[in-house]
Motif scaffolding. Structure first.
Motif, PDB file in Angstrom:
ATOM      1  N   GLU A 103      46.078  27.336  43.651  1.00 60.05           N
ATOM      2  CA  GLU A 103      45.741  25.969  44.074  1.00 60.05           C
ATOM      3  C   GLU A 103      46.349  24.936  43.120  1.00 60.05           C
ATOM      4  O   GLU A 103      46.938  23.938  43.551  1.00 60.05           O
ATOM      5  N   VAL A 104      46.224  25.202  41.819  1.00 54.42           N
ATOM      6  CA  VAL A 104      46.767  24.283  40.809  1.00 54.42           C
ATOM      7  C   VAL A 104      48.279  24.141  40.995  1.00 54.42           C
ATOM      8  O   VAL A 104      48.836  23.046  40.894  1.00 54.42           O
ATOM      9  N   ALA A 105      48.937  25.269  41.292  1.00 47.84           N
ATOM     10  CA  ALA A 105      50.399  25.273  41.441  1.00 47.84           C
ATOM     11  C   ALA A 105      50.851  24.856  42.840  1.00 47.84           C
ATOM     12  O   ALA A 105      52.057  24.817  43.110  1.00 47.84           O
ATOM     13  N   GLU A 106      49.878  24.539  43.720  1.00 49.01           N
ATOM     14  CA  GLU A 106      50.170  24.191  45.120  1.00 49.01           C
ATOM     15  C   GLU A 106      50.955  25.305  45.800  1.00 49.01           C
ATOM     16  O   GLU A 106      51.956  25.073  46.476  1.00 49.01           O
ATOM     17  N   LYS A 107      50.471  26.533  45.604  1.00 48.49           N
ATOM     18  CA  LYS A 107      51.102  27.720  46.192  1.00 48.49           C
ATOM     19  C   LYS A 107      50.058  28.565  46.931  1.00 48.49           C
ATOM     20  O   LYS A 107      50.112  29.794  46.909  1.00 48.49           O
ATOM     21  N   SER A 108      49.109  27.903  47.568  1.00 43.15           N
ATOM     22  CA  SER A 108      48.005  28.634  48.200  1.00 43.15           C
ATOM     23  C   SER A 108      48.423  29.492  49.391  1.00 43.15           C
ATOM     24  O   SER A 108      47.633  30.271  49.915  1.00 43.15           O
ATOM     25  N   ASP A 109      49.699  29.347  49.818  1.00 42.94           N
ATOM     26  CA  ASP A 109      50.194  30.204  50.910  1.00 42.94           C
ATOM     27  C   ASP A 109      50.497  31.621  50.413  1.00 42.94           C
ATOM     28  O   ASP A 109      50.694  32.530  51.218  1.00 42.94           O
ATOM     29  N   ILE A 110      50.572  31.813  49.098  1.00 41.59           N
ATOM     30  CA  ILE A 110      50.868  33.149  48.555  1.00 41.59           C
ATOM     31  C   ILE A 110      49.603  34.003  48.636  1.00 41.59           C
ATOM     32  O   ILE A 110      48.538  33.581  48.176  1.00 41.59           O
ATOM     33  N   PRO A 111      49.681  35.205  49.233  1.00 39.93           N
ATOM     34  CA  PRO A 111      48.473  36.024  49.381  1.00 39.93           C
ATOM     35  C   PRO A 111      47.980  36.605  48.052  1.00 39.93           C
ATOM     36  O   PRO A 111      48.778  36.902  47.151  1.00 39.93           O
ATOM     37  N   VAL A 112      46.660  36.738  47.966  1.00 42.83           N
ATOM     38  CA  VAL A 112      46.015  37.413  46.833  1.00 42.83           C
ATOM     39  C   VAL A 112      45.264  38.620  47.383  1.00 42.83           C
ATOM     40  O   VAL A 112      44.447  38.483  48.298  1.00 42.83           O
ATOM     41  N   ALA A 113      45.560  39.805  46.842  1.00 42.75           N
ATOM     42  CA  ALA A 113      44.871  41.036  47.257  1.00 42.75           C
ATOM     43  C   ALA A 113      44.037  41.530  46.086  1.00 42.75           C
ATOM     44  O   ALA A 113      44.556  41.704  44.980  1.00 42.75           O
ATOM     45  N   GLU A 114      42.744  41.739  46.341  1.00 43.95           N
ATOM     46  CA  GLU A 114      41.848  42.160  45.260  1.00 43.95           C
ATOM     47  C   GLU A 114      42.030  43.648  44.976  1.00 43.95           C
ATOM     48  O   GLU A 114      42.102  44.459  45.890  1.00 43.95           O
ATOM     49  N   GLY A 115      42.082  43.971  43.692  1.00 46.96           N
ATOM     50  CA  GLY A 115      42.337  45.343  43.270  1.00 46.96           C
ATOM     51  C   GLY A 115      41.089  46.096  42.888  1.00 46.96           C
ATOM     52  O   GLY A 115      39.956  45.688  43.173  1.00 46.96           O
ATOM     53  N   SER A 116      41.309  47.202  42.214  1.00 45.54           N
ATOM     54  CA  SER A 116      40.233  48.132  41.869  1.00 45.54           C
ATOM     55  C   SER A 116      39.271  47.516  40.853  1.00 45.54           C
ATOM     56  O   SER A 116      39.670  46.742  39.987  1.00 45.54           O
ATOM     57  N   HIS A 117      38.004  47.907  40.975  1.00 44.93           N
ATOM     58  CA  HIS A 117      36.989  47.478  40.010  1.00 44.93           C
ATOM     59  C   HIS A 117      36.719  48.575  38.981  1.00 44.93           C
ATOM     60  O   HIS A 117      35.976  48.350  38.032  1.00 44.93           O
ATOM     61  N   ILE A 118      37.298  49.749  39.217  1.00 42.09           N
ATOM     62  CA  ILE A 118      36.996  50.896  38.356  1.00 42.09           C
ATOM     63  C   ILE A 118      38.273  51.622  37.959  1.00 42.09           C
ATOM     64  O   ILE A 118      39.306  51.490  38.615  1.00 42.09           O
ATOM     65  N   THR A 119      38.187  52.388  36.877  1.00 41.85           N
ATOM     66  CA  THR A 119      39.338  53.151  36.417  1.00 41.85           C
ATOM     67  C   THR A 119      39.620  54.301  37.376  1.00 41.85           C
ATOM     68  O   THR A 119      38.779  54.682  38.172  1.00 41.85           O
ATOM     69  N   ILE A 120      40.805  54.880  37.237  1.00 44.43           N
ATOM     70  CA  ILE A 120      41.272  55.812  38.262  1.00 44.43           C
ATOM     71  C   ILE A 120      40.579  57.170  38.216  1.00 44.43           C
ATOM     72  O   ILE A 120      40.377  57.784  39.248  1.00 44.43           O
ATOM     73  N   THR A 121      40.169  57.633  37.043  1.00 42.29           N
ATOM     74  CA  THR A 121      39.511  58.944  36.995  1.00 42.29           C
ATOM     75  C   THR A 121      38.043  58.844  36.632  1.00 42.29           C
ATOM     76  O   THR A 121      37.200  59.402  37.310  1.00 42.29           O
ATOM     77  N   GLU A 122      37.742  58.103  35.577  1.00 46.19           N
ATOM     78  CA  GLU A 122      36.345  58.058  35.135  1.00 46.19           C
ATOM     79  C   GLU A 122      35.468  57.272  36.108  1.00 46.19           C
ATOM     80  O   GLU A 122      34.259  57.429  36.136  1.00 46.19           O
ATOM     81  N   GLY A 123      36.117  56.397  36.921  1.00 47.40           N
ATOM     82  CA  GLY A 123      35.315  55.541  37.798  1.00 47.40           C
ATOM     83  C   GLY A 123      34.470  54.574  36.995  1.00 47.40           C
ATOM     84  O   GLY A 123      33.469  54.061  37.463  1.00 47.40           O
ATOM     85  N   ALA A 124      34.871  54.322  35.747  1.00 49.01           N
ATOM     86  CA  ALA A 124      34.092  53.429  34.888  1.00 49.01           C
ATOM     87  C   ALA A 124      34.446  51.985  35.195  1.00 49.01           C
ATOM     88  O   ALA A 124      35.596  51.659  35.421  1.00 49.01           O
ATOM     89  N   LYS A 125      33.409  51.138  35.215  1.00 46.24           N
ATOM     90  CA  LYS A 125      33.660  49.706  35.364  1.00 46.24           C
ATOM     91  C   LYS A 125      34.059  49.195  33.996  1.00 46.24           C
ATOM     92  O   LYS A 125      33.361  49.428  33.014  1.00 46.24           O
TER      93      LYS A 125
END
Length: 285
Positions: free
Chosen positions: A57-79
């Motif tokens: 928004e600050v950069a006036e680039k709100s057309d660029i998509p944002v995809a939310e990623g993982s909340h946990i590590t790949i093996t331990e599943g730790a947050k």
């Protein structure tokens, strides 16, 4: 004919230095930012997404998509814990920003990475500024991803210098060492920019970790690289340690190093040139 702009996805945990890198990216005519994916690190993933949307928004680039990623590590599943003591509890220096109007897209970060690499095979560069969990997930989900993706630039590791979370490890690798090992041994075109490089790029006491890694995608000529195998220690006192094997010595025994694909590790940087590029582009933004 003008050179085709490199399509870049920034995988980010904003973070003040991530914000600088993102603004530098928008002022870099060599690249086209086609998306942001978010990950834990400086802040937890939900807040990383909010901050990414705010920066757009600050950069006036709100057309660029944002995809939310993982909340946990790949093996331990730790947050994973965020580093609020460095970047403030909101990740952007406690500015008490208004909630952004934008929303992340429906796809996860890994799904978005896979989709974009399929649409533009060999043309997309991912710049991973946080733990490389989303990229490791994309590699696990799609057996063709490592071939479809153009390049993966990873900010991480500490090659022949001490780490920044402990003597062995740099923060991004330490937070998900298994993910890093998956990325480094995937067979993709990977370039790692470690603390040995970013500690040379200093702005009045502040290390420009993230902008330096971004510029490795924008202008590779300001770095030199070595090629070899990189493995990551995933347990114990040296968890997160990145070890580079230059393949010059041949070992008799077959080990976890044998027949692994080579990646590039940055070994020198023209620090004054990187600083100049960052400052020029920030002043334009």
């Amino acid at each position: 004919m003008a050179a085709e702009r490199k399509k870049v996805i920034i995988d980010t945990d904003p973070g003040i230095d991530d914000a600088i890198a993102i603004f530098v990216a928008f002022q870099s005519p060599e690249i086209e930012v086609i998306g942001l994916t978010t990950i834990f690190g400086n802040v937890h993933t939900t807040l990383a997404t909010r901050n990414a949307l705010h920066l757009l928004e600050v950069a006036e680039k709100s057309d660029i998509p944002v995809a939310e990623g993982s909340h946990i590590t790949i093996t331990e599943g730790a947050k994973l814990q965020s580093t609020g003591h460095v970047h403030g509890t909101d990740g952007l220096g406690n500015q008490n920003i208004h909630p952004p109007k934008g929303k992340p897209i429906e796809q996860t970060a890994a799904e978005f990475l896979i989709q974009q690499a399929r649409i533009y095979p060999g043309k997309v560069t991912v710049v991973a500024l946080g733990p490389p969990t989303n990229i490791a997930l994309a590699i696990q989900l799609d057996p063709e991803f490592f071939k479809n993706i153009g390049q993966i630039v990873v900010l991480g590791g500490a090659f022949a210098v001490n780490g920044n979370v402990n003597p062995a490890a740099e923060a991004n690798i330490f937070k998900d060492p298994t993910a890093a090992d998956i990325v480094f041994t995937s067979g993709a075109d990977v370039l790692v920019v470690g603390l040995n490089i970013t500690h040379q790029v200093v702005l009045t006491g502040v290390f420009l970790h993230d902008p330096t890694a971004l510029l490795a995608a924008v202008n590779p000529s300001v770095f030199t690289y070595s090629e070899g195998v990189v493995r990551v220690q995933t347990v114990g006192i040296t968890k997160g340690l990145t070890i580079f094997y230059n393949k010059k010595k041949r070992f008799a025994e077959v080990t976890e190093w044998s027949d692994e694909p080579s990646i590039k590790v940055a070994v020198t940087v023209d620090a004054p040139k990187v600083l100049k590029l960052v400052m020029e582009r920030l002043l334009n933004s």
